[in-house]
Write a protein that holds these residues in place. Sequence first.
Motif, PDB file in Angstrom:
ATOM      1  N   UNK A  60     -23.462  60.402  27.632  1.00 17.59           N
ATOM      2  CA  UNK A  60     -24.456  60.120  26.594  1.00 17.59           C
ATOM      3  C   UNK A  60     -23.919  60.529  25.222  1.00 17.59           C
ATOM      4  N   UNK A  61     -23.938  59.633  24.233  1.00 15.19           N
ATOM      5  CA  UNK A  61     -23.460  59.999  22.894  1.00 15.19           C
ATOM      6  C   UNK A  61     -24.253  61.159  22.322  1.00 15.19           C
ATOM      7  N   UNK A  62     -23.647  61.876  21.391  1.00 12.47           N
ATOM      8  CA  UNK A  62     -24.238  63.118  20.900  1.00 12.47           C
ATOM      9  C   UNK A  62     -24.993  62.966  19.590  1.00 12.47           C
ATOM     10  N   UNK A  63     -24.600  62.048  18.722  1.00 11.97           N
ATOM     11  CA  UNK A  63     -25.276  61.933  17.425  1.00 11.97           C
ATOM     12  C   UNK A  63     -26.529  61.068  17.559  1.00 11.97           C
ATOM     13  N   UNK A  64     -26.372  59.811  17.918  1.00 17.22           N
ATOM     14  CA  UNK A  64     -27.521  58.963  18.259  1.00 17.22           C
ATOM     15  C   UNK A  64     -27.629  58.993  19.782  1.00 17.22           C
ATOM     16  N   UNK A  65     -28.406  59.935  20.290  1.00 18.61           N
ATOM     17  CA  UNK A  65     -28.459  60.117  21.732  1.00 18.61           C
ATOM     18  C   UNK A  65     -29.500  59.190  22.350  1.00 18.61           C
ATOM     19  N   UNK A  66     -29.550  59.185  23.677  1.00 21.21           N
ATOM     20  CA  UNK A  66     -30.509  58.359  24.391  1.00 21.21           C
ATOM     21  C   UNK A  66     -31.853  59.084  24.485  1.00 21.21           C
ATOM     22  N   UNK A  67     -32.894  58.316  24.778  1.00 20.14           N
ATOM     23  CA  UNK A  67     -34.224  58.904  24.917  1.00 20.14           C
ATOM     24  C   UNK A  67     -34.273  59.794  26.153  1.00 20.14           C
ATOM     25  N   UNK A  68     -33.613  59.367  27.213  1.00 22.89           N
ATOM     26  CA  UNK A  68     -33.455  60.130  28.445  1.00 22.89           C
ATOM     27  C   UNK A  68     -32.262  59.527  29.160  1.00 22.89           C
ATOM     28  N   UNK A  69     -31.737  60.205  30.194  1.00 29.32           N
ATOM     29  CA  UNK A  69     -30.639  59.623  30.956  1.00 29.32           C
ATOM     30  C   UNK A  69     -30.988  58.208  31.409  1.00 29.32           C
ATOM     31  N   UNK A  70     -30.003  57.338  31.421  1.00 25.35           N
ATOM     32  CA  UNK A  70     -30.217  56.012  31.972  1.00 25.35           C
ATOM     33  C   UNK A  70     -30.511  56.137  33.473  1.00 25.35           C
ATOM     34  N   UNK A  71     -31.609  55.502  33.914  1.00 28.40           N
ATOM     35  CA  UNK A  71     -32.023  55.639  35.300  1.00 28.40           C
ATOM     36  C   UNK A  71     -32.689  56.956  35.605  1.00 28.40           C
ATOM     37  N   UNK A  72     -33.267  57.591  34.587  1.00 28.98           N
ATOM     38  CA  UNK A  72     -33.860  58.927  34.756  1.00 28.98           C
ATOM     39  C   UNK A  72     -34.886  58.943  35.887  1.00 28.98           C
ATOM     40  N   UNK A  73     -34.954  60.080  36.562  1.00 26.59           N
ATOM     41  CA  UNK A  73     -35.904  60.257  37.663  1.00 26.59           C
ATOM     42  C   UNK A  73     -37.114  61.046  37.183  1.00 26.59           C
ATOM     43  N   UNK A  74     -38.256  60.763  37.778  1.00 19.63           N
ATOM     44  CA  UNK A  74     -39.509  61.411  37.390  1.00 19.63           C
ATOM     45  C   UNK A  74     -39.366  62.933  37.431  1.00 19.63           C
ATOM     46  N   UNK A  75     -39.836  63.574  36.356  1.00 24.79           N
ATOM     47  CA  UNK A  75     -39.797  65.025  36.283  1.00 24.79           C
ATOM     48  C   UNK A  75     -38.621  65.585  35.527  1.00 24.79           C
ATOM     49  N   UNK A  76     -37.562  64.800  35.318  1.00 25.43           N
ATOM     50  CA  UNK A  76     -36.433  65.287  34.532  1.00 25.43           C
ATOM     51  C   UNK A  76     -36.867  65.511  33.088  1.00 25.43           C
TER      52      UNK A  76
END
Length: 297
Positions: free
Chosen positions: A62-78
Amino acid sequence: MKKINTILWITIYIKFLISSLPAQVVTSEESDLDQLEDRIIDSTYIAEYETFQGKPKVLHAEPLFIDLIRDLGARKGEAEWNVGLGLFNKKNYDEILFFVEYEWAVIDRLGLEIEIPVNFFSPHLGANPNERPQNQIESIKLAAQWTFYVNTHTATSLALGYLNETFFSPLNTLKRRVFAENKYNPFLIAAKRWGNNWHSLVYAGPQIFHSFNGLPSHSQIEWNSNVHYMLPGTRNFIGLEVNKYLTRNDFFAVFRPQMRLQIKDNFLIGIVTGIPISYTYQNLSTFFRIIWEPSHI
């Protein structure tokens, strides 16, 4: 005599090559073993990450400056807390950016985020102090991201997202109007891992700015390209993030070499340097991100 000397030197050279050959063979074997060990560690780590619980997900850097909203494929509760500090050398002043960010997955593959950035400004020596903006809470950012495609066989993920950022008015006009402008930012993310260690990601979408002060709206295209190398069996990486912005009459880009260090399983630190393609708007910059994942797998 010359022939004898020549034969002697040839003999010595051949003996040197023969004596060094076993060492070279051992070195090659050791190198192959090291590479095999790295591949096993990587494969084990990736398999554990991608199939631990819930729906499958792909390990991406995951890039550090413009990061993602959550991991791609995030699992419930993360969930994840981020604290960031940026130092930007602008044309007539220095900017210090501080922010707190919280992101979490409400259901599988759907992440939400809230971020509060605060800006502090200091004029350059000899510059007009009135040319710098006022210190203040910059905005409120709310975002959502849905990973609609996950393929563990090709190590590919695709996601759609939306970020809404509402900017506060300057403090001296806050009584008349609380908010000055709103940014609408839908975006698309495409990520792929190449083998076990190389990662690529594209984050792109339009940004539309709507003023609440009667000023005309304006827009730009944001296009971020990322390439990272993740060290075997860890979440440590080095890489390059390129942030590009295109308007009707201008183009601006910043190269951001970066590295991420895993201190513990759920605690990471990111370090970024910003190098713009031109110094019209800003000079070099530095950015730090502290990442804590309270529900990390």
